[in-house]
Design a protein around this motif. Structure first.
Motif, mmCIF file in Angstrom:
data_model
loop_
_atom_site.group_PDB
_atom_site.id
_atom_site.type_symbol
_atom_site.label_atom_id
_atom_site.label_comp_id
_atom_site.label_asym_id
_atom_site.label_seq_id
_atom_site.Cartn_x
_atom_site.Cartn_y
_atom_site.Cartn_z
ATOM 1 N N ARG B 116 1.096 -1.221 0.019
ATOM 2 C CA ARG B 116 -0.123 0.084 -0.029
ATOM 3 C C ARG B 116 0.716 1.321 -0.009
ATOM 4 N NH1 ARG B 116 -2.979 -3.554 -0.579
ATOM 5 N NH2 ARG B 116 -4.635 -4.376 0.734
ATOM 6 N N ILE B 118 2.009 4.889 1.008
ATOM 7 C CA ILE B 118 1.616 5.415 2.090
ATOM 8 C C ILE B 118 0.816 6.810 1.740
ATOM 9 C CG2 ILE B 118 3.064 7.233 3.974
ATOM 10 C CD1 ILE B 118 5.402 5.455 3.440
ATOM 11 N N GLU B 119 -0.237 6.999 2.473
ATOM 12 C CA GLU B 119 -1.272 7.837 2.046
ATOM 13 C C GLU B 119 -0.871 9.193 1.734
ATOM 14 O OE1 GLU B 119 -4.121 6.384 5.092
ATOM 15 O OE2 GLU B 119 -5.644 6.337 3.251
ATOM 16 N N ILE B 383 6.173 2.918 0.066
ATOM 17 C CA ILE B 383 5.211 1.903 0.296
ATOM 18 C C ILE B 383 5.440 1.186 1.804
ATOM 19 C CG2 ILE B 383 5.155 -0.674 -0.493
ATOM 20 C CD1 ILE B 383 4.957 0.258 -3.260
ATOM 21 N N LYS B 384 4.098 0.664 2.165
ATOM 22 C CA LYS B 384 4.243 -0.100 3.398
ATOM 23 C C LYS B 384 3.964 -1.503 2.992
ATOM 24 C CE LYS B 384 1.017 2.277 4.220
ATOM 25 N NZ LYS B 384 -0.276 2.389 4.940
#
Lengths: 428, 428
Positions: B116, B118-119, B383-384
């Motif tokens: 995902r 990172i927002e 990214i995570k």
């Protein structure tokens, strides 16, 4: 556990807060211990161990005889259990190895990444009554897979100067050769600066109390990297009518028993479910040895009824839990919506204990909301990715003019000249 | 450049030292600015910008009209150059996307990782005379590929309240929608805490002066992650008889022109080569606009003759350079020996400028020896990686007994009970 029924969205932010702890400023204490270690090295470690751990060590290093003694003290059943866990952890982390992929970005311009284990890594394993040999697996196995040259384990001795046999057995099983009897700030100091016996490392991993955490923070100012910022463990469970209340209760308690600053959050779409789970918690608490710790942790904890599973996930993403147990039959349908979490457990049989010990995933995970910006420990944590490029005469002719223009626009004329000289030679 | 002929191994460590800079303690300054931003938000940013950048802004946000004006100011040639660089950077970073791989570690136990973005990410681009639009590409493109939801760019305005058109053109080209006129400590404070106009982010990227660097360090105490510790830029070149002296000289100078604290190291197996390169440096220096900076940087720099290419690589691994230019024809044969470096350039045509701008690799790299324990910026940085597990009834029966034994050995009985309850139900 405090319960909240359909809180307004404006209240969500407050409900995602962690139990605040008076952060004691330990920086001076750490710097004092570090200063002594830089000067007196091994002798400082022996003195600090006598002072803090109440034992005067003759040798910092664990001997092969001690390893053999430890092996003899572990039951065959426990050995097999540890071996199963080690095998699963190895399988899961081995596939994280990336293949080298050479990309020709422009004709004659080949770029790729190569992977190198961080040469020297330190693993800290706390002492105390509950010996965290599982953490030895979680950190030692990816270090081995990454090809780290020196993996050094530090853990505090007990008052007899011994290390718990499960830690020695586990470290030996996965090939860690250098095990030292030193804990607390002094262990982190030794790994940061090196002593006659303990080698300086490039990166320090592992959990610890507030002193160890503070020491790891300070160590970063001396060129050492650390795994991630530390905080108390936490779980968020999403439950609905398809969840089994006693399982959810057991999962919440297995987080709560870690310590009084652990936090558990229960989200559900159904008020009845929350009541059933709380009843189950109270029943199960009566037989737990660490019930007192768990009870105090539950005081910081929240049960929240929300309108839908979508709302539960939105709340969870805002909270960014270390562990997310999605104890619903249809959990898998919602995977794409999960954005912020350390590790996710799907369905009624995926309990957090499985990931803590034996399923194969890593249990060193971001806490305290850091799942928004950090990943848990993986093979990546032990590896550096180095970029390489090989540009041919044709390649520099293809991209050189663009580099010249860009370097000139950034007013870096030596950057431009490095290209111009090559292009001029190729024009001849 | 000081030269050293075959120094003893015992002298190597000293020769890998970086120019020490009096580290000014800016923590109090940073905390003061942060405190003001937390209270006065946008107004604090406008006041600090008036004070430090000497311009009173009406609006912090760059308008679409300003973007259009910027586009009109850039030549078509430079636009094409930037587009070529963007395309190569995108190609190189796009293949860093990993595929989800589900691993059945034990029958019924499925584990995998999902990725995902990172927002919320913040990109800081310094101002000054040399506008680093290339860094906008290096940070903005992987942010876009990672799927970061909000990418926010902060850069200080000039005295007319404007941002350099190359930065605006580049940011717009790669889809960055939120560009703010704020620099220095106040920019990092805004990204850390959020204001009415600027959204709080999860991770901050980008280079900066000592104030920005200090502010990024302090920001980490407020839950924000940063790309990596910052330090002055550096290059190490390995040259032999197959190297072209004028190219090596140009590459060393393109590093030295960055600033007086830049460091360049030249390793060679041949005393004659070192003399030829120094002669070339002196010739090329005469025509460089930034010759004064480069000359000062060269005072901190070293030319070292060693016995073999193997020794040169061993020295380089000890130094752990940000950039390693391996300007020898047979460089590729030695790749497996290269352990510590940020980015490696092989052969006579792979100049550092190529990686700085347009080959496709990232130019945000670990300095100051951090190549021992950090990788450069890549897609990973945005990214995570979240672990998932789905365990079936069969799966928990397969690994449950091992978990029970391990939890018991760690004296965590609630962890054990979470498994026991499930196994008991399955026995019925």
């Amino acid at each position: 556990m405090k319960t909240y029924i359909n809180p307004q969205f404006s209240e969500w932010h407050g409900l995602t807060s962690r139990p605040t702890k008076e952060a004691q400023d330990l920086q001076k204490t750490v710097l004092d211990v570090f200063a002594r270690i830089k000067i007196d090295k091994d002798q400082a470690l022996i003195d600090f161990t006598e002072h803090f751990d109440k034992v005067k060590l003759k040798s910092l290093e664990v001997s092969s005889q001690e390893i053999e003694e430890a092996k003899a003290l572990i039951s065959d059943e426990l050995k097999e259990a540890i071996q199963l866990a080690a095998s699963n952890i190895e399988k899961f982390h081995a596939v994280q190895q990336e293949q080298v992929q050479v990309i020709e970005t422009t004709k004659g311009v080949s770029c790729w990444r190569e992977f190198r284990g961080i040469e020297n890594v330190g693993i800290y394993i706390p002492g105390g009554t509950a010996p965290l040999f599982s953490t030895t697996l979680m950190l030692g196995i990816p270090a081995k897979l990454a090809g780290c040259v020196n993996t050094i384990l530090c853990t505090p001795p007990n008052k007899e100067g011994k290390i718990h046999p499960t830690i020695l057995y586990t470290a030996n099983l996965i090939g860690i050769k250098k095990i030292y009897k030193v804990g607390g700030i002094q262990a982190i100091g030794a790994l940061t600066f090196g002593t006659e016996t303990i080698q300086k490392v490039d990166k320090i991993f592992g959990p610890g109390n507030q002193y160890v955490t503070a020491a790891k923070q300070v160590a970063q100012n001396f060129g050492v990297a650390i795994d991630m910022p530390a905080g108390p463990s936490e779980v968020l469970v999403i439950a609905d009518k398809t969840s089994v209340p006693k399982y959810v209760a057991a999962d919440l308690l297995s987080q709560a028993e870690h310590g009084i600053d652990s936090q558990v959050i229960l989200l559900t779409t159904c008020e009845k479910t929350i009541k059933e789970i709380i009843t189950e918690i109270n029943t199960q608490l009566t037989v737990l040895p660490r019930a007192e710790l768990a009870r105090k942790a539950l005081e910081n904890s929240r049960g929240i009824v929300l309108n839908s599973i979508q709302e539960c996930i939105a709340f969870s993403n805002l909270y960014a839990p270390e562990h997310l147990i999605f104890a619903c039959e249809k959990a898998e349908d919602f995977i794409p919506k999960i954005i912020n979490a350390g590790s996710v457990f799907l369905g009624n049989y995926s309990c957090e204990s499985a990931g803590d010990y034996a399923s194969g995933t890593n249990h060193t995970l971001p806490t305290n909301g850091y799942a928004k910006n950090y990943s848990g420990v993986s093979l990546d944590s032990f590896i550096k990715k180095i970029t390489f490029q090989k540009i041919s005469a044709e390649g520099i002719q293809n991209i050189g003019p663009a580099i010249e223009l860009m370097a000139e626009a950034e007013e870096l004329f030596a950057h431009k000249n490095a290209v111009t000289l090559r292009l001029n030679d190729l024009k001849q």
